[in-house]
Design a protein around this motif. Structure first.
Motif, PDB file in Angstrom:
ATOM      1  N   SER A  44       0.733  -1.304  -0.103  1.00 27.79           N
ATOM      2  CA  SER A  44      -0.179  -0.051  -0.096  1.00 27.79           C
ATOM      3  C   SER A  44       0.748   1.279  -0.065  1.00 27.79           C
ATOM      4  CB  SER A  44      -0.779  -0.156   1.337  1.00 27.79           C
ATOM      5  OG  SER A  44      -1.914  -0.960   1.220  1.00 27.79           O
ATOM      6  N   ALA A  45       1.880   1.207   0.769  1.00 29.86           N
ATOM      7  CA  ALA A  45       2.745   2.258   0.907  1.00 29.86           C
ATOM      8  C   ALA A  45       3.492   2.478  -0.638  1.00 29.86           C
ATOM      9  CB  ALA A  45       3.896   2.042   1.951  1.00 29.86           C
ATOM     10  N   VAL A  46       3.868   1.461  -1.203  1.00 30.08           N
ATOM     11  CA  VAL A  46       4.355   1.857  -2.747  1.00 30.08           C
ATOM     12  C   VAL A  46       3.383   2.312  -3.398  1.00 30.08           C
ATOM     13  CG1 VAL A  46       5.011   0.650  -4.521  1.00 30.08           C
ATOM     14  CG2 VAL A  46       6.314  -0.101  -2.352  1.00 30.08           C
ATOM     15  N   GLY A  47       2.280   1.876  -3.522  1.00 25.38           N
ATOM     16  CA  GLY A  47       1.266   2.463  -4.393  1.00 25.38           C
ATOM     17  C   GLY A  47       0.906   3.886  -4.085  1.00 25.38           C
ATOM     18  N   ALA A  48       1.026   4.310  -2.736  1.00 20.68           N
ATOM     19  CA  ALA A  48       0.676   5.682  -2.316  1.00 20.68           C
ATOM     20  C   ALA A  48       1.558   6.543  -2.919  1.00 20.68           C
ATOM     21  CB  ALA A  48       0.471   5.709  -0.807  1.00 20.68           C
ATOM     22  N   GLU A  49       3.086   6.051  -2.734  1.00 26.03           N
ATOM     23  CA  GLU A  49       4.280   6.803  -3.190  1.00 26.03           C
ATOM     24  C   GLU A  49       4.014   7.053  -4.719  1.00 26.03           C
ATOM     25  OE1 GLU A  49       7.477   9.414  -3.267  1.00 26.03           O
ATOM     26  OE2 GLU A  49       6.082   8.655  -1.801  1.00 26.03           O
ATOM     27  N   ILE A  50       3.603   6.238  -5.330  1.00 25.09           N
ATOM     28  CA  ILE A  50       3.529   6.513  -6.807  1.00 25.09           C
ATOM     29  C   ILE A  50       2.566   7.500  -7.014  1.00 25.09           C
ATOM     30  CG2 ILE A  50       2.959   5.253  -9.070  1.00 25.09           C
ATOM     31  CD1 ILE A  50       5.459   4.486  -8.312  1.00 25.09           C
ATOM     32  N   LEU A  51       1.479   7.504  -6.199  1.00 24.56           N
ATOM     33  CA  LEU A  51       0.538   8.496  -6.366  1.00 24.56           C
ATOM     34  C   LEU A  51       1.182   9.899  -6.183  1.00 24.56           C
ATOM     35  CD1 LEU A  51      -2.815   6.838  -5.127  1.00 24.56           C
ATOM     36  CD2 LEU A  51      -2.085   6.879  -7.529  1.00 24.56           C
ATOM     37  N   ARG A  52       1.661  10.082  -5.024  1.00 21.24           N
ATOM     38  CA  ARG A  52       2.486  11.176  -4.549  1.00 21.24           C
ATOM     39  C   ARG A  52       3.234  11.794  -5.620  1.00 21.24           C
ATOM     40  NH1 ARG A  52       2.747   8.328   0.580  1.00 21.24           N
ATOM     41  NH2 ARG A  52       1.359   9.274   2.065  1.00 21.24           N
ATOM     42  N   GLN A  53       3.900  10.918  -6.426  1.00 23.26           N
ATOM     43  CA  GLN A  53       4.983  11.486  -7.291  1.00 23.26           C
ATOM     44  C   GLN A  53       4.055  11.767  -8.778  1.00 23.26           C
ATOM     45  OE1 GLN A  53       7.832   8.272  -8.178  1.00 23.26           O
ATOM     46  NE2 GLN A  53       8.150   7.973  -6.145  1.00 23.26           N
ATOM     47  N   GLY A  54       2.804  11.861  -8.939  1.00 22.55           N
ATOM     48  CA  GLY A  54       1.994  12.278  -9.896  1.00 22.55           C
ATOM     49  C   GLY A  54       1.644  11.193 -10.809  1.00 22.55           C
ATOM     50  N   GLY A  55       1.781   9.813 -10.340  1.00 21.92           N
ATOM     51  CA  GLY A  55       1.209   8.812 -11.201  1.00 21.92           C
ATOM     52  C   GLY A  55      -0.311   8.442 -11.048  1.00 21.92           C
ATOM     53  N   ASN A  56      -0.875   8.001 -11.845  1.00 21.06           N
ATOM     54  CA  ASN A  56      -2.273   7.744 -11.852  1.00 21.06           C
ATOM     55  C   ASN A  56      -2.487   6.432 -11.211  1.00 21.06           C
ATOM     56  OD1 ASN A  56      -2.055   5.607 -13.980  1.00 21.06           O
ATOM     57  ND2 ASN A  56      -2.478   7.235 -15.614  1.00 21.06           N
ATOM     58  N   ALA A  57      -3.924   6.045 -11.057  1.00 20.18           N
ATOM     59  CA  ALA A  57      -4.375   4.872 -10.347  1.00 20.18           C
ATOM     60  C   ALA A  57      -3.756   3.383 -11.175  1.00 20.18           C
ATOM     61  CB  ALA A  57      -5.835   4.773 -10.291  1.00 20.18           C
ATOM     62  N   MET A  58      -3.558   3.653 -12.429  1.00 19.75           N
ATOM     63  CA  MET A  58      -3.273   2.470 -13.131  1.00 19.75           C
ATOM     64  C   MET A  58      -1.641   2.139 -12.960  1.00 19.75           C
ATOM     65  SD  MET A  58      -5.983   3.911 -14.101  1.00 19.75           S
ATOM     66  CE  MET A  58      -5.802   5.221 -15.672  1.00 19.75           C
ATOM     67  N   ASP A  59      -0.899   3.485 -13.000  1.00 25.49           N
ATOM     68  CA  ASP A  59       0.469   3.269 -12.448  1.00 25.49           C
ATOM     69  C   ASP A  59       0.689   2.578 -11.083  1.00 25.49           C
ATOM     70  OD1 ASP A  59       1.315   4.742 -14.993  1.00 25.49           O
ATOM     71  OD2 ASP A  59       1.081   6.472 -13.891  1.00 25.49           O
ATOM     72  N   ALA A  60      -0.189   3.097 -10.252  1.00 28.65           N
ATOM     73  CA  ALA A  60      -0.028   2.538  -8.927  1.00 28.65           C
ATOM     74  C   ALA A  60      -0.537   0.992  -8.926  1.00 28.65           C
ATOM     75  CB  ALA A  60      -0.990   3.321  -7.922  1.00 28.65           C
ATOM     76  N   ALA A  61      -1.303   0.787  -9.647  1.00 33.30           N
ATOM     77  CA  ALA A  61      -1.919  -0.677  -9.769  1.00 33.30           C
ATOM     78  C   ALA A  61      -0.708  -1.528 -10.001  1.00 33.30           C
ATOM     79  CB  ALA A  61      -3.014  -0.849 -10.524  1.00 33.30           C
ATOM     80  N   ILE A  62       0.051  -1.340 -11.119  1.00 31.65           N
ATOM     81  CA  ILE A  62       1.342  -1.941 -11.591  1.00 31.65           C
ATOM     82  C   ILE A  62       2.370  -2.043 -10.620  1.00 31.65           C
ATOM     83  CG2 ILE A  62       3.455  -1.897 -13.169  1.00 31.65           C
ATOM     84  CD1 ILE A  62       1.248  -0.256 -15.142  1.00 31.65           C
ATOM     85  N   ALA A  63       2.373  -0.907  -9.863  1.00 31.91           N
ATOM     86  CA  ALA A  63       3.682  -0.804  -8.933  1.00 31.91           C
ATOM     87  C   ALA A  63       3.074  -1.636  -7.349  1.00 31.91           C
ATOM     88  CB  ALA A  63       3.749   0.488  -8.260  1.00 31.91           C
ATOM     89  N   VAL A  64       2.091  -1.829  -7.038  1.00 28.28           N
ATOM     90  CA  VAL A  64       1.223  -2.688  -6.152  1.00 28.28           C
ATOM     91  C   VAL A  64       1.516  -4.008  -6.591  1.00 28.28           C
ATOM     92  CG1 VAL A  64      -0.839  -3.054  -4.871  1.00 28.28           C
ATOM     93  CG2 VAL A  64       0.084  -0.904  -5.158  1.00 28.28           C
ATOM     94  N   GLN A  65       1.019  -4.439  -7.638  1.00 30.23           N
ATOM     95  CA  GLN A  65       1.189  -5.851  -8.222  1.00 30.23           C
ATOM     96  C   GLN A  65       2.400  -6.493  -7.992  1.00 30.23           C
ATOM     97  OE1 GLN A  65      -1.560  -8.177 -10.272  1.00 30.23           O
ATOM     98  NE2 GLN A  65       0.078  -9.212  -9.188  1.00 30.23           N
ATOM     99  N   PHE A  66       3.459  -5.696  -8.358  1.00 30.15           N
ATOM    100  CA  PHE A  66       4.990  -6.146  -8.182  1.00 30.15           C
ATOM    101  C   PHE A  66       5.240  -6.225  -6.726  1.00 30.15           C
ATOM    102  CE2 PHE A  66       5.175  -5.219 -12.762  1.00 30.15           C
ATOM    103  CZ  PHE A  66       5.402  -6.352 -13.125  1.00 30.15           C
ATOM    104  N   ALA A  67       4.948  -5.266  -6.085  1.00 29.65           N
ATOM    105  CA  ALA A  67       5.393  -5.030  -4.513  1.00 29.65           C
ATOM    106  C   ALA A  67       4.445  -6.417  -3.968  1.00 29.65           C
ATOM    107  CB  ALA A  67       4.836  -3.767  -3.974  1.00 29.65           C
TER     108      ALA A  67
END
Length: 564
Positions: A44-67
């Protein structure tokens, strides 16, 4: 008879225990702009950080999947697959099917002996149980269509977690200890990196082989998994263990973009996954049935409410067994199954005073169309894009097979096919021709990633793990919010029960039903069985009236919400 009655009284007391353990008015984390809820705090922290960096929900979904593939290995994966439903901020919908497929050498009798009897555990454990993984292709396709950040930046957090190590929670340590002998038995080469004699909470796990695999995926995308070193290691593992996945199977795998299913109930628009998931159809059927009854007046998990819900589930799961499968191989009567008139007919034999015998309930005959341990995560970004993702290896830790040198587990999704008509899988689900094994076919699933709209606006993102109980878990959570007025966290906290046609009993968590309610259901002819380990692990996000987001993280696991 006396023993039977005493046993039933004991079950009632056990089932009723723990009612006060979870707050049914509790609110979860509330954030102003963005939210991620997943099965593990680090993911969850990985996904939230992607969103803080300006990524969208789909970017965060990819990062969370791998984490999750690193920190939640019992279901998070690179060797499995899943389903994704998304709603863009402008209301546009999409769904991605990255479900595993049967290898080209698969055939309907592959788990039967010479007498045509099912060989115990053959579809569940070991190399033959694995379908062709779809996760990496799915994430690549998601990034190509909707990603806004560089691919490498989305995979790198998982690489760092695997290479540098992460701290075990007590639950994850316990699961690794429980599975130690299975990993040794079914992996052709001992996965020493995970075979510590005893894991404890706070121990650090480093997964160097998995880190190298993730680096290849980070640097080469799809080719980093389906070709080259990783593909060589996977196929070599298959040959050593008697599996049938080949390099051609890996090269031929492709995810599919599908049109989400939509339905209306209680003033909400339900957006969910189409076949080969059974979740969307079953969920819309259940919510359509429930809309016709005064569940709010009857009360949460009362005898009347629970009886109606169980009878609806009985009929819906009977339909699932007969009519649902991979639409690329079988003509699934989606429109007929979702036709309101058909759904109403399915409840024609409903008796408010008596349970129906499942042996007397057959699948219905819908009009033809006119023309599977899992984990779930939910994400909403600052722009209002929403993603609901359920991903899986099937059973906990899948086939128990680690790919030597690559550091990841293979799925056991072949068990989600009907290995023999009428024979139950590991979740007790039965099936027939629609879900029979065939080369290149996707196996039927219960995964139910779902998004709700209210008055045309985003309202809820929700889903769960739990095999056959996923559908009923999502169903109950939605009712808890939309009918009974629970906050998101309370809706996920609330006790659950489950019925799936066959076997013909109600599984009930501790505290889901009071003793008198259980007695009332028994009096109507229902059979109850306690489920001490809990039912499902859900992750939900609710859009509050003022536009803020409330996260619901399941207390049954290590689930956590994160956002800003």
């Amino acid at each position: 008879m006396l023993i039977r009655r005493l046993s039933f009284i004991f079950i009632l007391l056990v089932t009723a225990a723990g009612c006060a353990d979870r707050d049914l008015q509790e609110r979860g984390l509330v954030t102003e702009q963005a939210m991620v809820v997943s099965a593990h705090p680090l993911a969850s922290a990985v996904g939230a950080e992607i969103l803080r960096q300006g990524g969208n929900a789909m970017d965060a979904a990819i990062a969370v999947q791998f984490a999750l593939a690193v920190v939640y290995p019992d279901a998070g994966n690179v060797g499995g697959g899943g389903f994704l439903v998304l709603r863009q901020h402008d209301g546009m919908l999409d769904a991605l099917d990255y479900r595993e497929k049967a290898p080209a050498a698969a055939h309907p009798d592959m788990f039967l002996n010479e007498q045509k009897e099912v060989v115990e555990d053959l579809s569940l454990k070991g190399h033959l149980a694995a379908g062709v993984p779809g996760t990496i292709d799915g994430m690549v396709q998601l990034h190509e269509k909707y990603g806004s950040m560089p691919w490498q930046e989305l995979v790198q957090p998982a690489v760092a977690l695997a290479a540098n190590g992460f701290t075990l929670t007590s639950k994850e340590a316990e699961k690794l200890n429980e599975q130690r002998l299975e990993f040794i038995r079914y992996s052709t080469r001992r996965p020493e990196f995970i075979l510590k004699p005893h894991w404890s909470e706070g121990d650090t796990v480093q997964l160097q082989d998995l880190a190298r695999t993730l680096e290849l995926i980070r640097d080469k995308g799809r080719a980093g998994f389906y070709e080259g070193r990783t593909a060589d290691l996977l196929v070599a593992e298959m040959k050593r263990g008697g599996g049938i996945i080949t390099k051609e199977d890996l090269a031929d795998y492709t995810s599919v973009w599908r049109k989400p299913l939509t339905g209306q109930a209680n003033g909400y628009r339900i957006i969910s996954m189409p076949p080969p998931s059974s979740g969307g159809i079953a969920l819309i059927q259940l919510l359509t049935i429930s809309e016709a009854y005064p569940l709010q007046d009857w009360g949460w998990n009362s005898v009347k409410s629970a009886h109606l819900m169980v009878e609806a589930e009985r009929r819906v799961y009977a339909d699932r067994a007969k009519h649902l499968g991979d639409p690329d191989f079988y003509r699934v009567p989606v429109e007929g199954l979702l036709a309101p008139a058909y759904i109403q007919r399915r409840m024609k034999g409903f008796d408010p005073g008596k349970a129906t015998d499942s042996d007397l309930v057959a699948a219905g005959a819908p009009a033809p169309p006119e023309s599977p341990n899992t984990t779930h995560y939910s994400i909403v970004d600052a722009q209002g894009n929403a993603v609901s993702v359920t991903t899986t290896l099937n059973s906990s830790f899948g086939s128990k097979v680690f790919v030597a040198g690559a550091g990841f587990l293979l799925n056991n999704e072949m068990d989600d096919f009907s290995v023999k008509a009428g024979f139950p899988n590991s979740y007790g689900l039965v099936g027939g021709e629609a879900n029979a094994i065939a080369p290149g076919k996707r196996m039927l699933s219960s995964m139910t990633p779902t998004i709700l709209e209210k008055n045309g606006e985003l309202f809820m993102v929700v889903g769960s793990m739990g095999g056959s109980t996923i559908i009923t878990t999502v169903y109950q959570i939605i009712l808890n919010v939309t009918v009974h007025g629970f906050p998101m966290q309370a809706a996920i906290n609330a006790g659950r029960f489950h019925h799936q046609w066959k076997p013909d009993w109600i599984l009930s968590e501790w505290g889901a039903l009071g003793a008198l309610d259980g007695l009332g259901l028994w009096w109507k002819g229902h059979r109850l069985a306690p489920k001490p380990g809990g039912i499902g692990r859900a992750a939900g996000i609710l859009v509050l009236p003022d536009g803020r987001l409330e996260g619901g993280a399941d207390p049954r696991g290590d689930d956590a919400a994160a956002g800003f």
